[in-house]
Scaffold this active site. Structure first.
Site, mmCIF file in Angstrom:
data_model
loop_
_atom_site.group_PDB
_atom_site.id
_atom_site.type_symbol
_atom_site.label_atom_id
_atom_site.label_comp_id
_atom_site.label_asym_id
_atom_site.label_seq_id
_atom_site.Cartn_x
_atom_site.Cartn_y
_atom_site.Cartn_z
ATOM 1 N N GLY A 1 11.113 10.387 -0.077
ATOM 2 C CA GLY A 1 9.911 10.622 -0.905
ATOM 3 C C GLY A 1 8.724 9.969 -0.101
ATOM 4 O O GLY A 1 7.702 9.734 -1.031
ATOM 5 N N HIS B 1 5.720 -0.616 0.145
ATOM 6 C CA HIS B 1 5.279 -1.186 -1.178
ATOM 7 C C HIS B 1 5.980 -2.479 -1.442
ATOM 8 O O HIS B 1 6.855 -2.958 -1.207
ATOM 9 C CB HIS B 1 6.022 0.027 -2.071
ATOM 10 C CG HIS B 1 5.517 1.151 -1.778
ATOM 11 N ND1 HIS B 1 4.804 1.899 -2.660
ATOM 12 C CD2 HIS B 1 6.106 2.189 -0.786
ATOM 13 C CE1 HIS B 1 4.653 3.295 -2.438
ATOM 14 N NE2 HIS B 1 5.542 3.523 -1.408
ATOM 15 N N HIS C 1 4.228 2.554 5.387
ATOM 16 C CA HIS C 1 3.590 1.627 4.520
ATOM 17 C C HIS C 1 4.863 0.872 3.858
ATOM 18 O O HIS C 1 5.823 1.653 3.607
ATOM 19 C CB HIS C 1 2.637 2.000 3.579
ATOM 20 C CG HIS C 1 2.946 3.215 3.085
ATOM 21 N ND1 HIS C 1 3.182 4.467 3.588
ATOM 22 C CD2 HIS C 1 3.733 3.469 1.385
ATOM 23 C CE1 HIS C 1 3.636 5.449 2.671
ATOM 24 N NE2 HIS C 1 4.142 4.985 1.613
ATOM 25 N N ASP D 1 -2.017 -0.236 -4.778
ATOM 26 C CA ASP D 1 -1.520 1.188 -4.919
ATOM 27 C C ASP D 1 -2.283 1.874 -5.984
ATOM 28 O O ASP D 1 -2.388 1.255 -7.052
ATOM 29 C CB ASP D 1 -0.126 1.423 -5.215
ATOM 30 C CG ASP D 1 0.501 2.779 -4.960
ATOM 31 O OD1 ASP D 1 1.096 2.845 -4.128
ATOM 32 O OD2 ASP D 1 0.078 3.513 -5.748
#
Ligand code: AMP
Ligand code: ZN
Length: 114
Positions: A93, A102, A100, A30
């Site tokens: 959010g 995280h 994806h 990220d």
């Protein structure tokens, strides 16, 4: 998807710090890490969000989690632990509309998130 930044990352049109890729998934760090280790695992197929999963494409989620299992071990965060997060839609959010997951680790993480 022409305007999707993650599709562009997969195609190499936008640079990324790649960790792993195969025919179906792509993993990269990220750009704005929220933990000492923070990477994303995405399907190469443009799937907008978990809302877009169906009988025909949901198998990719298993493949993504198997990939996470492998990468957390290689990155050395498997034993202390980590968090897998998926943000879906406005209230979740989600800012990039290519599904994806995280993966955050490398320190103790607060719960619940804000
Ligand atoms: P989300 O808010 O769940 O949609 O997460 C999108 C994530 O993508 C954020 O954590 C961003 O920091 C990350 N991100 C956006 N652009 C890039 C990029 N070019 N390379 C790596 N990560 C990115
Ligand atoms: Zn995309």
């Amino acid at each position: 998807m022409e305007d999707c930044i993650f599709c562009k990352i997969i195609k190499g049109e936008i640079p990324s710090k790649k960790i792993y890729e195969d025919d179906n998934v792509y993993a990269f760090y990220d750009i704005n890490p929220g933990a000492p280790v923070h990477f994303l695992v995405i399907p190469k197929e443009h799937i907008e969000s978990v809302n877009s999963l169906n009988e025909d494409n949901a198998e990719i989620v298993s493949h993504i989690f198997k990939t996470i299992n492998k990468l957390v071990s290689e990155l050395g965060i498997d034993k202390n632990g980590y968090r897998i997060v998926n943000n879906t839609g406005k209230d979740g959010g989600q800012t990039v509309h290519h599904m994806h997951f995280h993966v955050l680790g490398g320190r103790s993480l607060a719960w619940p998130p804000g």
